[in-house]
Design a protein around this motif. Structure first.
Motif, PDB file in Angstrom:
ATOM      1  N   GLU A  14      -4.692  12.957  -8.753  1.00  0.00           N
ATOM      2  CA  GLU A  14      -6.141  12.761  -8.865  1.00  0.00           C
ATOM      3  C   GLU A  14      -6.527  11.302  -9.043  1.00  0.00           C
ATOM      4  OE1 GLU A  14      -7.527  15.515 -11.878  1.00  0.00           O
ATOM      5  OE2 GLU A  14      -7.444  17.169 -10.438  1.00  0.00           O
ATOM      6  N   GLY A  15      -5.622  10.393  -8.688  1.00  0.00           N
ATOM      7  CA  GLY A  15      -5.905   8.968  -8.780  1.00  0.00           C
ATOM      8  C   GLY A  15      -6.734   8.473  -7.604  1.00  0.00           C
TER       9      GLY A  15
ATOM     10  N   ALA B  28      -1.747  11.873   5.294  1.00  0.00           N
ATOM     11  CA  ALA B  28      -2.603  12.939   4.749  1.00  0.00           C
ATOM     12  C   ALA B  28      -1.839  13.833   3.784  1.00  0.00           C
ATOM     13  CB  ALA B  28      -3.203  13.765   5.892  1.00  0.00           C
ATOM     14  N   ASN B  29      -0.520  13.990   3.968  1.00  0.00           N
ATOM     15  CA  ASN B  29       0.225  14.855   3.059  1.00  0.00           C
ATOM     16  C   ASN B  29       0.212  14.317   1.634  1.00  0.00           C
ATOM     17  OD1 ASN B  29       1.965  12.722   3.954  1.00  0.00           O
ATOM     18  ND2 ASN B  29       3.738  13.892   3.242  1.00  0.00           N
ATOM     19  N   ILE B  30       0.280  12.994   1.461  1.00  0.00           N
ATOM     20  CA  ILE B  30       0.249  12.422   0.110  1.00  0.00           C
ATOM     21  C   ILE B  30      -1.140  12.604  -0.497  1.00  0.00           C
ATOM     22  CG2 ILE B  30       0.416  10.281  -1.235  1.00  0.00           C
ATOM     23  CD1 ILE B  30       2.670   9.428   0.640  1.00  0.00           C
ATOM     24  N   VAL B  31      -2.171  12.394   0.302  1.00  0.00           N
ATOM     25  CA  VAL B  31      -3.545  12.591  -0.170  1.00  0.00           C
ATOM     26  C   VAL B  31      -3.723  14.035  -0.642  1.00  0.00           C
ATOM     27  CG1 VAL B  31      -5.980  12.577   0.501  1.00  0.00           C
ATOM     28  CG2 VAL B  31      -4.461  10.769   1.325  1.00  0.00           C
TER      29      VAL B  31
ATOM     30  N   PHE C 234       0.837  -1.202   0.000  1.00  0.00           N
ATOM     31  CA  PHE C 234       0.000   0.000   0.000  1.00  0.00           C
ATOM     32  C   PHE C 234       0.873   1.252   0.000  1.00  0.00           C
ATOM     33  CE2 PHE C 234      -2.500   3.341   1.982  1.00  0.00           C
ATOM     34  CZ  PHE C 234      -3.692   3.258   1.290  1.00  0.00           C
ATOM     35  N   GLU C 235       1.932   1.249   0.796  1.00  0.00           N
ATOM     36  CA  GLU C 235       2.814   2.415   0.855  1.00  0.00           C
ATOM     37  C   GLU C 235       3.461   2.688  -0.506  1.00  0.00           C
ATOM     38  OE1 GLU C 235       5.465   1.800   4.175  1.00  0.00           O
ATOM     39  OE2 GLU C 235       3.760   1.452   5.518  1.00  0.00           O
ATOM     40  N   GLN C 236       3.898   1.636  -1.188  1.00  0.00           N
ATOM     41  CA  GLN C 236       4.479   1.821  -2.519  1.00  0.00           C
ATOM     42  C   GLN C 236       3.415   2.258  -3.524  1.00  0.00           C
ATOM     43  OE1 GLN C 236       7.722   1.896  -3.324  1.00  0.00           O
ATOM     44  NE2 GLN C 236       8.004   1.669  -1.117  1.00  0.00           N
ATOM     45  N   SER C 237       2.203   1.757  -3.358  1.00  0.00           N
ATOM     46  CA  SER C 237       1.110   2.162  -4.239  1.00  0.00           C
ATOM     47  C   SER C 237       0.857   3.663  -4.129  1.00  0.00           C
ATOM     48  CB  SER C 237      -0.171   1.395  -3.897  1.00  0.00           C
ATOM     49  OG  SER C 237      -0.020   0.021  -4.173  1.00  0.00           O
ATOM     50  N   LEU C 238       0.900   4.188  -2.908  1.00  0.00           N
ATOM     51  CA  LEU C 238       0.717   5.632  -2.721  1.00  0.00           C
ATOM     52  C   LEU C 238       1.793   6.432  -3.440  1.00  0.00           C
ATOM     53  CD1 LEU C 238      -0.279   5.920   1.041  1.00  0.00           C
ATOM     54  CD2 LEU C 238      -1.712   6.437  -0.941  1.00  0.00           C
TER      55      LEU C 238
ATOM     56  N   VAL D 206      -1.235  16.452  -1.394  1.00  0.00           N
ATOM     57  CA  VAL D 206      -0.334  16.902  -2.452  1.00  0.00           C
ATOM     58  C   VAL D 206      -0.696  16.294  -3.808  1.00  0.00           C
ATOM     59  CG1 VAL D 206       2.077  16.850  -3.238  1.00  0.00           C
ATOM     60  CG2 VAL D 206       1.542  17.419  -0.871  1.00  0.00           C
ATOM     61  N   LYS D 207      -1.100  15.020  -3.811  1.00  0.00           N
ATOM     62  CA  LYS D 207      -1.453  14.372  -5.071  1.00  0.00           C
ATOM     63  C   LYS D 207      -2.936  14.521  -5.403  1.00  0.00           C
ATOM     64  CE  LYS D 207       2.135  10.929  -5.566  1.00  0.00           C
ATOM     65  NZ  LYS D 207       2.368   9.545  -5.965  1.00  0.00           N
ATOM     66  N   ASN D 208      -3.706  15.059  -4.458  1.00  0.00           N
ATOM     67  CA  ASN D 208      -5.145  15.234  -4.658  1.00  0.00           C
ATOM     68  C   ASN D 208      -5.806  13.894  -5.021  1.00  0.00           C
ATOM     69  OD1 ASN D 208      -7.461  16.790  -4.594  1.00  0.00           O
ATOM     70  ND2 ASN D 208      -7.398  17.208  -6.787  1.00  0.00           N
ATOM     71  N   ILE D 209      -5.465  12.857  -4.249  1.00  0.00           N
ATOM     72  CA  ILE D 209      -5.981  11.520  -4.531  1.00  0.00           C
ATOM     73  C   ILE D 209      -7.149  11.187  -3.612  1.00  0.00           C
ATOM     74  CG2 ILE D 209      -3.761  10.690  -5.383  1.00  0.00           C
ATOM     75  CD1 ILE D 209      -3.467   9.167  -2.685  1.00  0.00           C
ATOM     76  N   SER D 210      -7.882  10.165  -4.002  1.00  0.00           N
ATOM     77  CA  SER D 210      -8.976   9.639  -3.194  1.00  0.00           C
ATOM     78  C   SER D 210      -8.585   8.259  -2.699  1.00  0.00           C
ATOM     79  CB  SER D 210     -10.255   9.514  -4.023  1.00  0.00           C
ATOM     80  OG  SER D 210     -10.655  10.773  -4.506  1.00  0.00           O
ATOM     81  N   VAL D 211      -8.899   7.994  -1.451  1.00  0.00           N
ATOM     82  CA  VAL D 211      -8.721   6.666  -0.876  1.00  0.00           C
ATOM     83  C   VAL D 211     -10.128   6.149  -0.619  1.00  0.00           C
ATOM     84  CG1 VAL D 211      -7.741   5.299   1.002  1.00  0.00           C
ATOM     85  CG2 VAL D 211      -6.538   7.348   0.183  1.00  0.00           C
TER      86      VAL D 211
END
Length: 169
Positions: free
Chosen positions: A66-67, A84-87, A56-60, A89-94
């Motif tokens: 916007e992925g 939360a910083n990756i969410v 999961f960490e590598q997937s992030l 900065v990359k504007n991603i959804s989990v």
């Protein structure tokens, strides 16, 4: 483009047979780097992760801006945290998906309209399977009394598809 990762050539072959455009053995290379190379450094738009932990960490780290990343389980035994910083900065959804919730496992209350929609979707999927439109991959079908053998098969990590246990008839 569909990119699959797995830990054996047999599993990668099955992934290709089922539509993967690229198949990466995560034991042989840095699959995060391989995904980025295959996507022109953009990253994957959607990642389905049933493993958790380091995967999961590598997937992030290889998800596209916007992925979406969809944790579906923690087969590694490690439940990851989502920084939360990756969410941000990359504007991603989990998007967490726990199928058991829709069947009443781990919650109280009456089913919602979404529950009814999901049950109708399952009915459709099961009908398609009966009609042969869907062919779920079963590694083995065993009687319930052979559950120990089923667990050994799964623990060996050689299972491709599902191990199905049927009640004694």
């Amino acid at each position: 483009m569909v990119i699959a990762t797995a830990g054996s050539e047999a599993k990668l072959r099955v992934a290709r047979e089922h539509g993967a455009d690229h198949a990466i053995n995560y034991r042989d290379c840095d699959w995060r780097t391989a995904v980025l190379a295959l996507t022109g450094q953009r990253g994957a738009d959607v990642i389905y992760d049933p493993v958790g932990g380091e995967t999961f960490e590598q997937s992030l780290r290889c998800i596209a801006p916007e992925g979406r990343i969809i944790p579906m389980g923690f087969a590694s035994g490690e439940i990851p945290s989502v920084p939360a910083n990756i969410v941000l900065v990359k504007n991603i959804s989990v998007l967490g998906v726990y199928w058991g919730y829709y069947f009443g496992w781990g919650r109280h209350g009456v089913p919602t309209s979404n529950d009814a929609r999901l049950r109708r979707a399952y009915d459709t999927l099961f009908e398609w399977a009966r009609q042969g439109k869907l062919r779920p991959l079963a590694h083995a079908v065993l009687p319930l009394r052979e559950f120990r053998q089923a667990f050994q098969m799964i623990s060996s990590r050689e299972v491709i598809g599902r191990v199905v246990l049927r009640p004694q008839e």
